[in-house]
Design a protein around this motif. Structure first.
Motif, PDB file in Angstrom:
ATOM      1  N   SER A   6       6.858  62.820  73.291  1.00  0.00           N
ATOM      2  CA  SER A   6       6.533  62.595  74.695  1.00  0.00           C
ATOM      3  C   SER A   6       5.031  62.743  74.869  1.00  0.00           C
ATOM      4  CB  SER A   6       7.249  63.612  75.584  1.00  0.00           C
ATOM      5  OG  SER A   6       8.632  63.408  75.519  1.00  0.00           O
ATOM      6  N   THR A   8       1.526  61.419  77.696  1.00  0.00           N
ATOM      7  CA  THR A   8       1.141  60.948  79.022  1.00  0.00           C
ATOM      8  C   THR A   8       0.223  59.750  78.877  1.00  0.00           C
ATOM      9  OG1 THR A   8       1.263  63.207  79.849  1.00  0.00           O
ATOM     10  CG2 THR A   8       0.083  61.633  81.201  1.00  0.00           C
ATOM     11  N   SER A  13       4.442  60.071  82.250  1.00  0.00           N
ATOM     12  CA  SER A  13       5.082  60.545  81.022  1.00  0.00           C
ATOM     13  C   SER A  13       5.924  59.432  80.411  1.00  0.00           C
ATOM     14  CB  SER A  13       5.986  61.740  81.313  1.00  0.00           C
ATOM     15  OG  SER A  13       5.208  62.840  81.668  1.00  0.00           O
ATOM     16  N   GLU A  76      -2.576  63.036  75.625  1.00  0.00           N
ATOM     17  CA  GLU A  76      -2.958  62.465  76.914  1.00  0.00           C
ATOM     18  C   GLU A  76      -3.830  61.239  76.664  1.00  0.00           C
ATOM     19  OE1 GLU A  76      -4.273  64.953  80.061  1.00  0.00           O
ATOM     20  OE2 GLU A  76      -3.065  66.638  79.348  1.00  0.00           O
TER      21      GLU A  76
END
Length: 81
Positions: A6, A8, A13, A76
Motif C-alpha cells: 500500500s 500513497t 491510497s 509517498e
C-alpha cells in the motif's frame, strides 16, 4: 515480501501486487507523472528509464524515474506537476 503493498499516490491510497513499479501505480491510480506546460497530463513513455517522462517525487526525493522503481509499503509518490 508481502503479496500486496500500500502506498500513497498524490494523496490517495492504493494497494498493488508486490513488485509493481511506481509507473504502473500512477497509471492505475489515474494520475499523471507530469504535465505539459499546457496542463495536459503526461505519463510513462518508454518504460525502461531512458526518456525521463515518468519522473515523480518519491518520499520527498524529486526526479525519480517511476518506471524503474518498485513500489514499497508506505511510499509517498507525488506527480511533478
Amino acid at each position: 515480501m508481502p503479496d500486496q503493498v500500500s502506498l500513497t499516490v498524490n494523496g490517495a491510497s492504493i494497494s498493488l501486487p508486490s513488485g509493481t513499479t511506481v509507473a504502473v501505480a500512477m497509471a492505475l491510480a489515474g494520475q499523471p507523472c507530469r504535465t505539459y506546460v499546457t496542463g495536459e497530463p503526461r505519463g510513462s513513455l518508454c518504460g525502461m528509464g531512458i526518456c525521463f517522462e515518468c519522473r515523480v517525487t518519491i518520499n520527498g526525493v524529486p526526479h525519480c524515474r517511476s518506471c524503474q522503481i518498485p513500489c514499497e509499503p508506505a511510499m509517498e509518490v507525488t506527480s511533478e506537476v
